[in-house]
Scaffold this active site. Structure first.
Site, mmCIF file in Angstrom:
data_model
loop_
_atom_site.group_PDB
_atom_site.id
_atom_site.type_symbol
_atom_site.label_atom_id
_atom_site.label_comp_id
_atom_site.label_asym_id
_atom_site.label_seq_id
_atom_site.Cartn_x
_atom_site.Cartn_y
_atom_site.Cartn_z
ATOM 1 N N MET A 18 5.281 -3.557 5.234
ATOM 2 C CA MET A 18 5.381 -2.094 5.311
ATOM 3 C C MET A 18 4.880 -1.586 6.660
ATOM 4 S SD MET A 18 6.981 -1.388 2.666
ATOM 5 C CE MET A 18 7.165 0.274 3.313
ATOM 6 N N GLU A 19 3.876 -2.258 7.202
ATOM 7 C CA GLU A 19 3.362 -1.863 8.518
ATOM 8 C C GLU A 19 4.427 -2.099 9.600
ATOM 9 O OE1 GLU A 19 1.612 -3.256 6.126
ATOM 10 O OE2 GLU A 19 -0.075 -1.867 5.935
ATOM 11 N N LEU A 24 1.165 3.881 -2.105
ATOM 12 C CA LEU A 24 0.575 2.772 -2.853
ATOM 13 C C LEU A 24 0.217 1.586 -1.961
ATOM 14 C CD1 LEU A 24 2.867 3.112 -5.977
ATOM 15 C CD2 LEU A 24 0.675 4.215 -5.531
ATOM 16 N N CYS A 25 0.345 1.739 -0.647
ATOM 17 C CA CYS A 25 -0.056 0.683 0.287
ATOM 18 C C CYS A 25 -1.578 0.599 0.380
ATOM 19 C CB CYS A 25 0.477 0.974 1.693
ATOM 20 S SG CYS A 25 2.149 0.374 1.963
ATOM 21 N N HIS A 26 -2.073 -0.627 0.481
ATOM 22 C CA HIS A 26 -3.494 -0.849 0.700
ATOM 23 C C HIS A 26 -3.848 -0.562 2.154
ATOM 24 C CE1 HIS A 26 -2.360 -3.406 -2.703
ATOM 25 N NE2 HIS A 26 -3.593 -3.240 -3.132
ATOM 26 N N ASP A 79 13.471 12.139 18.607
ATOM 27 C CA ASP A 79 12.823 13.357 19.111
ATOM 28 C C ASP A 79 13.044 13.521 20.616
ATOM 29 O OD1 ASP A 79 11.060 15.657 18.963
ATOM 30 O OD2 ASP A 79 9.533 14.418 19.909
#
Lengths: 156, 156, 156, 156, 156, 156
Positions: free
Chosen positions: E110-111, E74-76, E125
């Protein structure tokens, strides 16, 4: 009969196909983009070069097949081994057919459908300035073969 | 009238919109997935939880809108500022509607159509083990507004 | 003079352009794919239809421009507002030129170069069964304009 | 001799490799980025830390190899099983070499070329503020081995 | 208080920000990867070159920030205008901090969180063959500023 | 003991697994998103429909697993053959668990961890307007099995 992509509590999951054998499979899907007579003329190259118009849609369809697992959340990433997308200008629009092949653990119906849908969306994008009412319709699997679940065709 | 995405020699190009003003725009598209009565029952949750079935398609549609420039070769990357995807189970299948908004230099019809198409493909993926004959049909723009080319709606 | 993408301790970063104004910018890049005389014949359609051969590369180049921030780690995502990719078959190979436009906070040299490189790789892919020795060469910016850093062209 | 990616009517397609055996294959490609003497100094870390400069390009090249089927329209998605990208600063620029391995149904020349091209574009991005005239040149396959079509090397 | 991403019927949607003004915004997030003492030694370059180890994670974090709208449904899509990712080897693991800037209609928390998470996954990793028990922990926003909703910091 | 992803000169590379056998493998990872009591109430659907809230995160996690090689630079592209993501609302937050299966040449720990991380980021995105202090924590492998390196579990 139940929805295989939903477990007994209703949660979505990617179905486990680890134990299924690798086998040659293929699927064929079709669709149709309804456009105005003016667009049919333009796509047939009457009065000006049609040039890349159908090439763009064909290539978009081939690339779209490869993007299926990015688009359809529960699809497995799959080793596509061949894709063919054909577009035919008819009197009322553009007929699209896609054949996808693989040697993998699941079928490629979704890849064939995605190729058709993306090619169809691309046709609409090309023509929408001339015909904003264009419609992508009848996107459907025609036949699939290979794998354990047996062959299927729309004709029966 | 001509195909705007093709130049005078027939070569495809991404149309230059540098000089167009940023403005609020929106588009609404719809489509329909025809499924068997058995699938309608399952999607209505009769006998077992329908759970995530429609949620998966709704979310796929929203994410699909964002992938439009990756799928449709000549689409501009665009600053989508809102997406809504609605799915309704009807007696003969699933009705899909998507509304996409932006404040950018081009319209969002393709984004709305892509949202509908990807949601529809995802519905087919969910139900194909039960109904391999499911069809995605009537993917079309219903209305668009904003921008210099004026408002348009299917109804006129 | 220093490498702007590396900070004073040597760490890579995406340069902060928040305060730069949005302005119209464009860049033009070129490249060349050296191929055998046999391939030149095929690309000119001698003896069989050349069909989509150059179209595939042109479309790949346009789509490649949009993928620049996915490929080049420190590139900003950018609102590309126009792309044109031209391919010309010459006696010793295929000349490629790409023009990219934007109205954004950074230039589009990398987008133009990526369009050329991806178009060039696609030409090699198309011809490699006939000419495994094909070479992509001289991928370079020809000119850029717009933005605060001023115009630049290879010719001076 | 014909273009394998184009069918007899001129339409592009992804060649069908379903029936080809899985086998170990590898390809090696090289390229070169010509830069100014000033940039060579900076990349050698004279006067300030070169830090991540070449690391960014090396990692971009490795990631680029994985993106080949997203970039080159008719490439098959492929199970890459190893990638090595080496960059060497020389007096007139940066030499790039990439080796890609797979156990799959097609070769990895395009993956090796893409790794080189993306690493090269990333070098240009790093240095373009200092040297806008940098050139990516001589991107070419050096050798490939494995698979049914036999081994090939540029040297013969 | 309610979940803004869910409408009154419970359906997910991408919130409409069309009417919000473009403004400069930034966010800072942090996280930590707990690793064994042996791994700390290796990351500090004791006994062998640490080389690209932290560079890979730093670059993955920067690239991860750009992929946020592909990952978080739902992020733009957002015009990121700057990213910085810092990694510090401490006695019990690797501290990660990311700062992301934009001039757009929504914030970049969010970024910044995605940059930290992807950098952290990449550290795991790199070290998992030596320490399969490594843990990514405390991924959290530290502060954000800009935009209409006001500044916020974890400290208060 | 050494960092397998770094060669003897310190350069990153994708480790060569060409010669490893294809075998069934699986990995399980977990994580936790700490949220405020108010968010716990909302996620439990007290006072308003929780609707898609957890579905969005579950689907994002499944799709995130497929994106692992795009995010983690040195990960191999891998044929994921099954993914399950479970979210449980507890008194102090949301517990996340992911199980990923494959039949391929490398393990799927990173895919399981990425599924958990992306699901966790999505939970934070859903709740951040109500609780900007939400934290994604304890993202870790719980167990893995299959492949040549033997089984491992956190418990020993």
């Amino acid at each position: 009969d139940r929805l295989t992509h939903i477990d007994s509590t209703g949660d979505a999951r990617m179905v486990d196909v680890t134990a299924k054998p690798v086998s040659a499979r293929q699927a064929r899907a079709t669709g149709f983009v309804e456009v105005s007579p003016k667009v049919v003329e333009l796509l047939r190259g009457e009065g000006m070069p049609k040039g890349d118009a159908l090439s763009v849609a064909r290539i978009a369809g081939i690339m779209g097949a490869k993007k299926t697992p990015d688009l359809v959340p529960l699809c497995h990433p799959i080793a596509i081994s061949g894709v063919k997308v054909a577009l035919e200008v008819e009197d009322s629009g553009v007929a699209i057919a896609a054949t996808v092949k693989t040697a993998d653990r699941t079928g490629v119906e979704m890849e064939a459908l995605t190729a058709v849908a993306v090619a169809g969306l691309t046709v609409i994008d090309m023509v929408k300035a001339v015909d904003p009412a264009a419609v992508l319709t009848r996107v459907q699997v025609e036949a699939k073969s290979g794998g354990v679940s047996g062959d299927w065709s729309r004709e029966g």
